[in-house]
Design an enzyme around this catalytic site. Structure first.
Site, PDB file in Angstrom:
ATOM      1  N   SER A 254       0.830  -1.194   0.000  1.00 44.73           N
ATOM      2  CA  SER A 254       0.000   0.000   0.000  1.00 44.73           C
ATOM      3  C   SER A 254       0.867   1.247   0.000  1.00 44.73           C
ATOM      4  O   SER A 254       2.067   1.205   0.278  1.00 44.73           O
ATOM      5  CB  SER A 254      -0.916  -0.008   1.227  1.00 44.73           C
ATOM      6  OG  SER A 254      -0.164  -0.002   2.415  1.00 44.73           O
ATOM      7  N   GLN A 255       0.255   2.379  -0.294  1.00 40.18           N
ATOM      8  CA  GLN A 255       0.989   3.638  -0.321  1.00 40.18           C
ATOM      9  C   GLN A 255       1.443   4.036   1.078  1.00 40.18           C
ATOM     10  O   GLN A 255       2.545   4.578   1.252  1.00 40.18           O
ATOM     11  CB  GLN A 255       0.118   4.731  -0.927  1.00 40.18           C
ATOM     12  CG  GLN A 255       0.823   6.061  -1.107  1.00 40.18           C
ATOM     13  CD  GLN A 255       1.979   5.964  -2.070  1.00 40.18           C
ATOM     14  OE1 GLN A 255       1.870   5.312  -3.095  1.00 40.18           O
ATOM     15  NE2 GLN A 255       3.095   6.596  -1.746  1.00 40.18           N
TER      16      GLN A 255
END
Length: 653
Positions: A254-255
């Site tokens: 994920s970011q």
């Protein structure tokens, strides 16, 4: 092992009454165990595979296709890891039950981008087993498996996932819990199932057991009544799926995880992914709030999420359940991308009992083989207490030895700092005590040189070197101990390398170096050459001493004459150049241009400079009394001022 049609909440009564826990079957064998089957060697030959149970082929193409198949690769990797090979049908069942959960994809395009599924299957099958351990295995603290098994004579086994039972339930109570699960509740038992990964979310509220009567209410149409029809074992009551952009394609993670590891990225895609994570969290929590009443009545809550995504479901205000809720469960098997079809597959996997057919003798043989494969416990190592090693104590020195060390320290300090007068008096007084001028420097001093002459050359004191060579007659042929590579080559004061001597011969390296090879400047080397020319019979200067040649007084005078000649030639060339410039200036007109008067009149600094050189701002008569050289300098200054004025005028315009 295979999936059966038995639903864990509606097992047949006759089967349920005959069940016993699997780990209690073989405590007292009902029959003597059958002998272990003789393992026959697999077929081998040019058209057979010795790994995959001796399967044969009709032609070479079929054999090559088999060697490239996942079944053959899986058996090879399993054999290398010490496991047993499986048949083609068993491998197909393993693939169906152990799908790669890391890919999170159901499309063929994305499956090709993922890692090898065979490696994932091998890693998964190392930890998953199809049956629970025997009592002896439990006694040896063997880890339990995801399934617990029940035996029904003569040759039927039923497997149920342990996580379905309440927490802190002992294994001996599993059968009672299984029987209590057959009692229907009003409205049926309900489960909540949630999955989130890679920006995908899938959630559902499902009924996993029938109602009290197991029938649908009668439907009245006019005066006729339709016959009752049975309800299905499971039913999806609520479901929802959505997706947000939170991960980069082919990058994974994920970011927020990337930001925590490498710092916040500033790209447009990173901003979109952060927005997607926030929107996904808000959407999930909004759905949980909408389903709060249904979740409150659920018997189990199944969540598939990583550590960071699990915080979406709790640890916030108005959460429908807490982190310590005893209903929370994780899926005990690998899952794919969160979709509605994956929710249905996981529901079927959890609620359908696994079935196998082994006789009691075969089960006993399996237990014995399994226990034999377990590594034997290693004996507890005896802890040997080692006393810390004491540092060796330095031997106590006598007064004479201590006095000798003090004198050596003082002597080395004099040579290093260039204190010549103190060194002379010290050598005259203590020559016999230290062993003479060529005595070896003791190793305990830490000095990497062998004699005082070598130390003086390394320190660069010319007067000390001159006295040691001529006054004390120090030996210049003593080899230098081998030290670091940076001692082999030095740099003189002019920046030239000193490893190349005047005669062009490279300095000796390693243990063949002597005091002359340590000289870093030409004046120090000249001291050795002068002494060699003045006293050639003292030492082997040009052989063992590495001195390239002697330097007599005549040679030095000749060198000085050459220097003077070079300087004189340089001065003559300067005079000739100045004479040529004067002749060119005489040929040029002496009348300055009009711009000179303007620039001189407007520039006070120029007037001051002209007066300093003997001229005025506009009169040419001021140079009448000057020598030709001074007149030429004044003329050059006027022209320079005129050029500056023109450049300044061009810049202003």
């Amino acid at each position: 092992m295979q999936a059966s049609t038995y639903h864990i909440f509606s097992l047949p009564t006759e089967l349920l009454d005959s069940l016993t826990p699997r780990n209690l079957v073989n405590r007292v064998p009902l029959k003597p165990p059958t002998p272990e089957p003789v393992i026959t060697e697999p077929k081998s030959g040019p058209r057979a595979c010795a790994i995959c149970n001796g399967v044969t082929f009709l032609d070479v193409d079929a054999q090559r296709a088999h060697f490239r198949s996942d079944w053959h690769r899986y058996n090879v990797k399993t054999r290398l890891n010490g496991g047993a090979t499986v048949s083609e049908s068993a491998f197909a069942q393993l693939v169906e039950g152990l799908e790669d959960s890391l890919s999170g994809s159901e499309s063929s395009d994305e499956d090709e981008e993922d890692s090898d599924a065979v490696n994932t299957l091998v890693n998964k099958t190392r930890h998953l087993s199809t049956r629970s351990p025997s009592p002896d295995s439990i006694a040896q603290s063997v880890p339990v498996t995801a399934l617990t098994w029940f035996h029904s004579p003569p040759s039927t086994q039923i497997g149920v996932y342990r996580t379905i039972f309440p927490l802190r339930t002992e294994p001996v109570q599993y059968l009672e819990e299984l029987r209590s699960m057959q009692v229907n509740h009003p409205g049926g038992r309900t489960w909540a199932m949630f999955m989130v990964a890679g920006g995908h979310f899938a959630g559902a509220i499902v009924r996993v057991s029938p109602d009290d009567d197991g029938q649908v209410d009668e439907e009245v149409q006019g005066r006729k009544k339709k016959p009752k029809r049975p309800k299905p074992d499971t039913e999806v009551l609520l479901h929802k799926t959505f997706h947000r952009y939170t991960t980069r394609r082919k990058q994974g993670g994920s970011q927020s995880t990337n930001d925590n590891a490498k710092g916040p990225a500033k790209s447009a895609g990173a901003l979109l992914r952060r927005y997607g994570e926030q929107a996904l969290r808000d959407d999930i929590r909004g759905l949980l709030q909408e389903w709060a009443e249904d979740i409150a009545g659920c018997e189990r809550i199944w969540i598939r999420a990583n550590t960071s995504n699990r915080r979406i479901f709790y640890d916030y205000d108005d959460a429908p359940f807490s982190k310590n809720d005893e209903r929370l469960r994780t899926f005990p098997f690998p899952t794919r991308r969160p979709t509605q079809s994956e929710i249905a597959r996981c529901l079927l996997e959890l609620t359908r009992a696994k079935i196998s057919h082994f006789t009691e003798e075969e089960l006993q043989a399996q237990d014995d083989a399994y226990l034999a494969s377990l590594p034997k416990p290693k004996p507890a190592p005896t802890v040997v207490q080692h006393t810390p090693a004491e540092k060796p104590k330095q031997p106590k020195l006598s007064e004479e030895e201590q006095a000798l060390r003090d004198k050596w320290d003082r002597l080395l300090e004099m040579v290093t700092k260039g204190r010549l007068e103190a060194l002379k008096s010290f050598i005259e007084r203590e020559r016999d005590l230290i062993g003479g001028i060529d005595a070896r420097i003791p190793e305990w001093t830490g000095v990497k040189r062998a004699t005082l002459l070598q130390l003086a050359v390394h320190s660069g004191h010319e007067d000390v070197i001159q006295w040691l060579l001529e006054g004390a007659r120090a030996d210049p042929t003593v080899p230098v101990p081998f030290t670091r590579a940076d001692d082999i080559e030095g740099v003189n004061d002019d920046g030239d390398r000193s490893d190349t001597l005047d005669s062009g011969r490279s300095a000796a390296t390693g243990s063949h170096r002597v005091a002359y090879d340590l000289a870093r400047t030409r004046p120090i080397r000249d001291i050795f050459r002068r002494c060699a020319a003045a006293h050639p019979d003292w030492w082997d200067w040009f052989g063992a001493g590495h001195v390239p040649s002697g330097l007599s007084q005549e040679m030095e005078e000749e060198r000085e004459e050459k220097k003077k000649a070079r300087k004189k030639g340089l001065k003559d060339r300067v005079r000739e150049r100045e004479a040529r410039e004067k002749e060119k200036e005489k040929d040029m007109p002496n009348t300055p241009p009009a711009e000179i008067k303007l620039s001189v009149r407007n520039d006070p600094m120029s007037n001051t400079m002209a007066r300093r050189l003997g001229g005025t701002s506009g009169a040419t008569q001021s140079v009448a009394g000057l020598t030709p050289e001074m007149a030429a300098k004044v003329e050059r200054e006027r022209r320079a001022r005129a050029a500056e004025a023109r450049l300044k005028a061009l810049g202003m315009s």
